[in-house]
Design a protein around this motif. Sequence first.
Motif, PDB file in Angstrom:
ATOM      1  N   GLY A 191       3.802   6.041   9.094  1.00  0.00           N
ATOM      2  CA  GLY A 191       2.522   6.463   8.544  1.00  0.00           C
ATOM      3  C   GLY A 191       2.538   6.490   7.030  1.00  0.00           C
ATOM      4  N   LEU A 192       1.430   6.105   6.434  1.00  0.00           N
ATOM      5  CA  LEU A 192       1.300   6.095   4.967  1.00  0.00           C
ATOM      6  C   LEU A 192       0.414   7.257   4.543  1.00  0.00           C
ATOM      7  N   LEU A 193       0.898   8.037   3.604  1.00  0.00           N
ATOM      8  CA  LEU A 193       0.151   9.196   3.137  1.00  0.00           C
ATOM      9  C   LEU A 193      -0.860   8.849   2.058  1.00  0.00           C
ATOM     10  N   ALA A 194      -0.629   7.707   1.388  1.00  0.00           N
ATOM     11  CA  ALA A 194      -1.510   7.327   0.281  1.00  0.00           C
ATOM     12  C   ALA A 194      -1.366   5.828   0.046  1.00  0.00           C
ATOM     13  N   PRO A 195      -2.280   5.238  -0.709  1.00  0.00           N
ATOM     14  CA  PRO A 195      -2.148   3.806  -1.044  1.00  0.00           C
ATOM     15  C   PRO A 195      -0.905   3.571  -1.884  1.00  0.00           C
ATOM     16  N   PRO A 196      -0.482   2.316  -2.045  1.00  0.00           N
ATOM     17  CA  PRO A 196       0.679   2.008  -2.890  1.00  0.00           C
ATOM     18  C   PRO A 196       0.490   2.564  -4.301  1.00  0.00           C
ATOM     19  N   THR A 197       1.566   3.090  -4.868  1.00  0.00           N
ATOM     20  CA  THR A 197       1.476   3.653  -6.217  1.00  0.00           C
ATOM     21  C   THR A 197       1.431   2.566  -7.283  1.00  0.00           C
ATOM     22  N   SER A 198       1.878   1.372  -6.951  1.00  0.00           N
ATOM     23  CA  SER A 198       1.855   0.273  -7.907  1.00  0.00           C
ATOM     24  C   SER A 198       1.867  -1.042  -7.147  1.00  0.00           C
ATOM     25  N   TYR A 199       1.599  -2.107  -7.850  1.00  0.00           N
ATOM     26  CA  TYR A 199       1.617  -3.425  -7.239  1.00  0.00           C
ATOM     27  C   TYR A 199       2.040  -4.446  -8.284  1.00  0.00           C
ATOM     28  N   ILE A 200       2.428  -5.622  -7.810  1.00  0.00           N
ATOM     29  CA  ILE A 200       2.830  -6.698  -8.713  1.00  0.00           C
ATOM     30  C   ILE A 200       1.589  -7.518  -9.037  1.00  0.00           C
TER      31      ILE A 200
END
Length: 269
Positions: free
Chosen positions: A115-124
């Motif tokens: 389960g994911l608690l939040a969206p990704p904190t960063s991306y490329i």
Amino acid sequence: MVADVVLFHREAAHLVVCESKSGANIEVDQAHRYGRLLPQNVVRAVSLSLPRAVEPSLEILYVGLDEHAERLSLSLDTAKVDYPLLTVSDKSIKLLRSEHASRNLLAGIPADGVGLLAPPTSYIPYDHESDDNEFVMPVRSRLVQAASRGDVSVTARGLAEACCPYFGHYGRVARGQIVTKVIKAARQIASEHPDAFRCALSPGRDETLVNILRTPEDFDARGRTQAYQALSRRSRSRQRLQTDPNQLDLLQELGDGDDSEDNEAEERP
């Protein structure tokens, strides 16, 4: 083959070669070629150090969006390849076709997913396959930072490493492509600001250098903040949607504590 990611379980000497898909289809020929990969070749290609004298093992993992899970699974079945499929949504990560996964992979992902608690904190935001124009803004930002430090020159590779935090994780070919895109961006910036930057080969002619001829303080009488804003203004107007937050932070930092001096300079006759 150019894999997107290669994972390595050091204790088990097990490799997981990952192929990521943003759409709903796979390339059948590519899937078959992945099946012919040998673990020894992958170890050499990514310069891995095995923990001991042991025969490495390998599996292929396809990664896609959860909304395309059914189509991707069908495509893998149609291609007649026994690869597991990892799907990602905004709420969870799931391992499908788990009957084809190794015990090492199964041990790392619970049966009911993660389960994911939040969206990704960063991306490329860009990589070796991105359009050349996407490198202009980050390269310009790094050059402005170098000018503010008083650097004499920076190498194209140094710019690439600064612009791409994961530069060292890419393969040799991908790193070369990134450096080439950085050089193109640097040459464009040098042509726009010939008084500030110049591209040239190193004395050994094996590296491209960006020489910093003068900082904005050397030739702009409007003050530090205004000078650096002038140096970066063109890219910000042309690529407003791709503004680099680091560049804005830099300009703000340069302005902190200098506004009073700049205003006094502008008011003097």
